[in-house]
Design a protein around this motif. Structure first.
Motif, PDB file in Angstrom:
ATOM      1  N   ASN A 374      33.306  24.939   5.197  1.00 16.93           N
ATOM      2  CA  ASN A 374      34.189  24.047   5.946  1.00 16.93           C
ATOM      3  C   ASN A 374      34.901  24.862   7.006  1.00 16.93           C
ATOM      4  O   ASN A 374      35.732  25.716   6.691  1.00 16.93           O
ATOM      5  N   TYR A 391      37.589  20.123  -0.874  1.00 21.04           N
ATOM      6  CA  TYR A 391      37.672  20.201   0.585  1.00 21.04           C
ATOM      7  C   TYR A 391      37.253  21.583   1.080  1.00 21.04           C
ATOM      8  O   TYR A 391      36.560  21.715   2.087  1.00 21.04           O
ATOM      9  N   ASN A 392      37.670  22.609   0.351  1.00 22.46           N
ATOM     10  CA  ASN A 392      37.401  23.977   0.801  1.00 22.46           C
ATOM     11  C   ASN A 392      36.065  24.535   0.324  1.00 22.46           C
ATOM     12  O   ASN A 392      35.573  25.506   0.885  1.00 22.46           O
ATOM     13  N   GLN A 394      32.638  22.586  -0.253  1.00 26.61           N
ATOM     14  CA  GLN A 394      32.143  21.223  -0.183  1.00 26.61           C
ATOM     15  C   GLN A 394      30.803  21.008  -0.878  1.00 26.61           C
ATOM     16  O   GLN A 394      30.420  19.868  -1.130  1.00 26.61           O
TER      17      GLN A 394
END
Length: 633
Positions: A374, A391-392, A394
């Motif tokens: 990401n 989120y970090n 993925q």
């Protein structure tokens, strides 16, 4: 620096009719999706934010509108459907959310993708029993030699018979090596299988269309893993809906076969129009065309949103679970230069966190390698929620597998990774990324823990790793035993034909999925377990300096000027010609510095003359060049 999405063998025009029409004309429209990866609603559950770039519910709106105009419609999907965007949260439940949506939209065909097998056959079979259309995968054999699924179906619309063939990428078997996800099933050559189906159905249908979870070009230099090979061997095909590579293709033509691909995550919808002439009850294809619809901004279908509301609510609640508190330092520094991801150009705490997880759950490893996939990675001091982990990092399927190798092989891997960067030239004031690597479907800038090293970008690719030592200072030689924890998917890429470790076979010492379970053994879930149980909900962030880039020497004054101009929004870092990929070339101040003010003024005057005839993009480039010349001289 023009992006070359397709190979030279592919021609991007095909509009002339095949035959002169001399009877009644009838149309059949095929709409195709692919690689939706769980995006059933316009919401990103990793960041817990609305995302209207694309989703199944938005596609439903578009499909409904087209159905009103065209009754002879066939709706197909080219795979990678039941994994991604946290839809796998429901994989062990009785109802598959993605099949709910497919049935609501009345899909005719679903072709399996490689990620359909991520959670084993039990999960896949449950989804297959729920799908009300035809599930196809003509190149998968069960252990008894029988086909896992049918290879084709014949769909009739207003008397016109369309043979739809379905194939999955044979790379699925490569990706699954070392696991039991396939239950011993074998993937066969799709080019040969398509030829078999054509010989069986060509006299029964009026047109033949392939839906394949494969891109146009071959993958990992393996023949018959791209639909171009299939088209070249099977000119009887009229059109192909491709997938897997996450690119959008309106229309390409190989050997007379139209190919379209609808990108990823429901962001595009492919359309193929087949036109037939009817004479004496016989239908003859006289024309064909294809293109894609952009889905961004399309209104989400209300009935689909109602259908998915319970799943939407649960995923949002799950994403917002607090799992720990971060103290000390933010895990990702702010970008020093706007548009150049700091996570790619310096060691960060976010990579250190996931590498700590690797060492803890695979304690026999002495090196851990992984990537942060990401560009906008971010984790600031304060609460850490489950969504922050996803989120970090993925890649939902990532695990840690420990392989045995030597220092020589480790260095070869590290040199390959360092090829993500362009070499630095005299006058460069920014680091930049190799265009081919930057535009890859996969993140290929890997970081290594348990070691310290420098990437010297004054050196050519393959000769950049210097000062390579273990973290305790012990030098790593060509013969040093290495036990490297990394993702098996990456190992498959490195050992493929043409890979930097081509045809090498490394003993597997450990596999987190084998020990902890297919889902619990992923890096994401292990990270949550690590923070909650080992760290007791408290994690200390700190500045990391285990590796560094080197090569930008001199031009300190000019570097500050350029950085300030970029950060102020007066100029931009360099992008690929299509604008999709950032920082693919360095800003070199020697291009903008002149020996005298008169020479600089003359260049500015010449540029202003060009502005009078410039296109919009040329105008931006020229104005930025003028800005730089003024600032540097």
């Amino acid at each position: 620096m023009k992006m070359k999405l397709l190979s030279a063998a592919i021609f991007l025009a095909f509009s002339s009719p095949l035959l002169a029409a001399d009877g009644d004309i009838h149309d059949v429209t095929i709409l195709g999706t692919s690689d939706i990866h769980g995006h059933f609603m316009p919401w990103d559950y990793a960041s817990d934010k609305e995302n209207t770039r694309g989703s199944l519910s938005q596609i439903a709106t578009k499909v409904k509108a087209i159905r009103k105009e065209q009754e002879n419609l066939i709706l197909v999907d080219a795979g990678d459907t039941i994994q991604g965007n946290f839809v796998e949260t429901f994989k062990d439940e009785k109802i598959s959310p993605m099949m709910l949506g497919f049935n609501e939209m009345d899909y005719d065909v679903w072709v399996l993708g490689n990620h359909e097998f991520d959670f084993g056959l039990k999960v896949l079979n449950r989804a297959l029993t729920q799908f009300e259309g035809n599930a196809l995968a003509g190149n998968i054999e069960k252990t008894d030699g029988n086909p896992f699924l049918p290879s084709y179906t014949i769909v009739e619309r207003n008397g016109i018979k369309i043979g739809v063939i379905g194939m999955d990428t044979p790379m699925t078997q490569v990706f699954a090596e070392g696991t039991n996800r396939l239950g011993g099933m074998v993937f066969t050559n799709p080019t040969i299988e398509v030829k078999k189906v054509i010989s069986k159905i060509k006299d029964k249908v009026d047109s033949i269309v392939l839906v394949a979870h494969m891109g146009i070009d071959n993958e990992n230099n393996r023949s018959d893993t791209g639909v171009a090979d299939i088209a070249n061997a099977n000119p009887e095909l009229d059109a192909i809906v491709a997938g897997h590579m996450h690119v959008e293709i309106d229309k390409a033509v190989v050997n007379g076969v139209i190919i379209t691909e609808p990108g990823k995550y429901g962001r595009s919808l492919s359309r193929i129009d087949l036109q037939f002439s009817e004479k004496n009850g016989k239908f003859t294809l006289v024309n064909k065309d294809s293109y894609t619809y952009k889905i961004q901004g399309v209104t989400s279908d209300k009935s689909m949103e109602d259908l998915y509301q319970p799943y939407h609510k649960r995923l949002r609640e799950n994403a917002n679970r607090k799992i720990a508190t971060l103290t000390g330092a933010d895990l990702v520094p702010e970008n020093e230069v706007r548009g150049i991801p700091q996570v790619h150009v310096q060691d960060t705490g976010i990579s250190a966190l996931f590498q700590e997880v690797g060492f803890f759950f695979a304690p026999n490893a002495n090196v851990i390698a992984l990537q942060i996939d990401n560009d906008n990675a971010e984790l600031d001091v304060g609460p850490i929620k489950a969504k922050d982990i996803a989120y970090n990092y993925q890649y939902a399927g990532g695990e840690i597998t420990v392989y045995e190798m030597t220092g020589k092989e480790l260095k070869a891997y590290m040199e390959w990774s360092a090829g993500y960067f362009n070499s630095v030239k005299d006058g460069d004031v920014t680091y930049s990324f190799d265009l081919k690597r930057r535009s890859s479907k996969y993140s290929t800038n890997d970081f290594f823990a348990g070691v310290t090293y420098t990437i010297d970008l004054t050196k050519p690719a393959g000769q950049r790793i210097t000062d390579l030592n273990f973290s305790n200072g012990q030098k790593i030689t060509m013969d040093t035993p290495i036990r490297i924890g990394m993702n098996s998917y990456r190992m498959g890429h490195l050992t493929r034909k043409g890979g930097v470790l081509e045809n090498r076979d490394f003993p597997v010492l450990f596999d987190t999925k084998a020990i902890y379970g297919e889902e619990a053994g992923t890096i994401r879930n292990l990270a949550i377990k690590y923070l909650m149980e080992e760290k007791k909900g408290l994690y200390q962030g700190k500045t990391m300096q285990r590796w560094k880039l080197s090569g930008l020497v001199g031009y300190d004054k000019e570097r500050k000027i350029v950085k300030d101009l970029i950060n102020a929004g007066k100029i931009d870092i360099l992008k690929s010609e299509d604008g999709l990929y950032t920082n693919v070339a360095a800003i070199n101040v020697k291009d903008f510095m002149f020996a005298s003010s008169s020479e600089a003024n003359a260049e500015i005057m010449a540029l202003k003359q060009k502005l009078m005839k410039a296109t919009d993009q040329e105008t931006i480039d020229i104005e930025q060049r003028i800005t730089l010349i003024n600032a540097l001289n």
